[in-house]
Design an enzyme around this catalytic site. Structure first.
Site, mmCIF file in Angstrom:
data_model
loop_
_atom_site.group_PDB
_atom_site.id
_atom_site.type_symbol
_atom_site.label_atom_id
_atom_site.label_comp_id
_atom_site.label_asym_id
_atom_site.label_seq_id
_atom_site.Cartn_x
_atom_site.Cartn_y
_atom_site.Cartn_z
ATOM 1 C CE1 TYR A 153 3.967 -6.511 3.135
ATOM 2 C CE2 TYR A 153 3.286 -8.813 3.027
ATOM 3 C CZ TYR A 153 3.392 -7.564 2.443
ATOM 4 O OH TYR A 153 2.936 -7.362 1.164
ATOM 5 C CG ASP A 161 -1.878 -1.109 1.301
ATOM 6 O OD1 ASP A 161 -2.240 -1.623 0.231
ATOM 7 O OD2 ASP A 161 -2.284 -1.488 2.416
#
EC number: 5.4.99.12
Length: 298
Positions: free
Chosen positions: A125, A61
């Site tokens: 992540y 994002d």
């Protein structure tokens, strides 16, 4: 296959602050570009014959960073010139990216059927948190926009780890995804292989005028839903702050409803890093290193 044509897999890093996410921005949108836009511009600088099209493995994002994202593309050179070697390709792309906060780590020539997104075996992540810093101006400059600053001087890490254990495994993660246009086409059932909470650190830790505790939340899965990682990170921090109990987090997970996720808990984008994309060695051609760490995971 033509001698001057090749498909490459590249691993690349970026600081996401100034970019509109990893993927390219539609031409009609007058906003900051995506990382893909700049990578494709760099590939065009190599003057290929074919139309440049990059397929990115992980669509981070706006504001999210990466130490290791990956993508593949085809490149056909002019005048029957042989394909670039991997080292030359990396240097050439980084020359054209020198004004951006984007760098190509390395490149691999791969089979013509290889796909960076669908061949990825796992993605990892890391979400970074700095405690006792109510405002980013209290951080060393080396950490600006690279972690989530919390006023809390401590978190209930034991409760966070108990909550994280509930997320590991095969679940319907509908409660942890944000609404977007892909929802009708993607299954909410995912397998979360890792959800861990560990002490983190900073380059400036031993040089700064005061000690700042850092924590890292690590998540590994083959794939994630839209904003799933940020929602999981926010929920675990909420548990650590006492704003959400472990049984309440379990209820949110079992609700399987995006609207069940508590308002205002989603972690901000700037603390999130994509750190690994892993592939099977057998899916790559003449490539002993298959991930950013140099290891492969089946």
């Amino acid at each position: 296959m033509m001698r001057n044509w090749a498909r490459y897999l590249i691993f690349f890093q970026y600081i996401g602050t100034k970019y509109s996410g990893a993927v390219k921005v539609p031409p009609h949108q007058l906003c900051k570009k995506g990382v893909q836009d700049h990578l494709e511009d760099a590939i065009r600088g190599l003057k290929p014959i074919n139309q440049v099209s990059l397929s990115i493995s992980s669509r981070t994002d706006t504001g999210v960073h990466a130490l290791c994202n990956s993508a593949h593309f085809d490149l056909q050179r002019r005048n029957d010139k042989p394909p670039f070697t991997e080292d030359v390709l990396v240097k050439a792309l980084n020359f054209y990216l020198s004004s951006e906060q984007i760098r190509v780590n390395r490149a691999h020539r791969v089979p013509d059927h290889f796909h960076a997104r669908y061949r990825a075996q796992s993605r990892t992540y890391v979400y970074r948190i700095a405690l006792g810093t109510g405002h980013h101006s209290l951080l060393p400059l080396t950490e600006s926009n690279l972690c989530w600053t919390l006023r809390n001087t401590e978190l209930d890490v034991g409760a966070m780890r108990e909550a994280a254990a509930l997320l590991v495994g095969v679940h319907d993660f509908s409660s942890f995804r944000a609404v977007n246009s892909d929802m009708p086409f993607k299954s909410p059932v995912k397998t979360l292989d890792v959800a861990s909470i560990q002490r983190g650190g900073s380059f400036a830790q031993s040089h700064f005028h005061r000690e700042i505790p850092f924590w890292e939340l690590t998540f590994t899965s083959r794939s994630f839903l839209y904003k799933q990682v940020r929602r999981m990170a926010g929920a675990l921090v909420g548990v650590g702050q006492g704003r959400l109990s472990v049984p309440q987090l379990k209820e949110v997970l079992e609700a399987r409803d995006s609207l069940a996720y508590p308002q205002a808990l989603t972690a901000p984008a700037h603390g999130l890093f994509l750190t690994r994309v892993d592939y099977k060695e057998t899916d790559l051609q003449h490539s002993p290193q298959t991930s950013c760490s140099g290891n492969s995971e089946d």
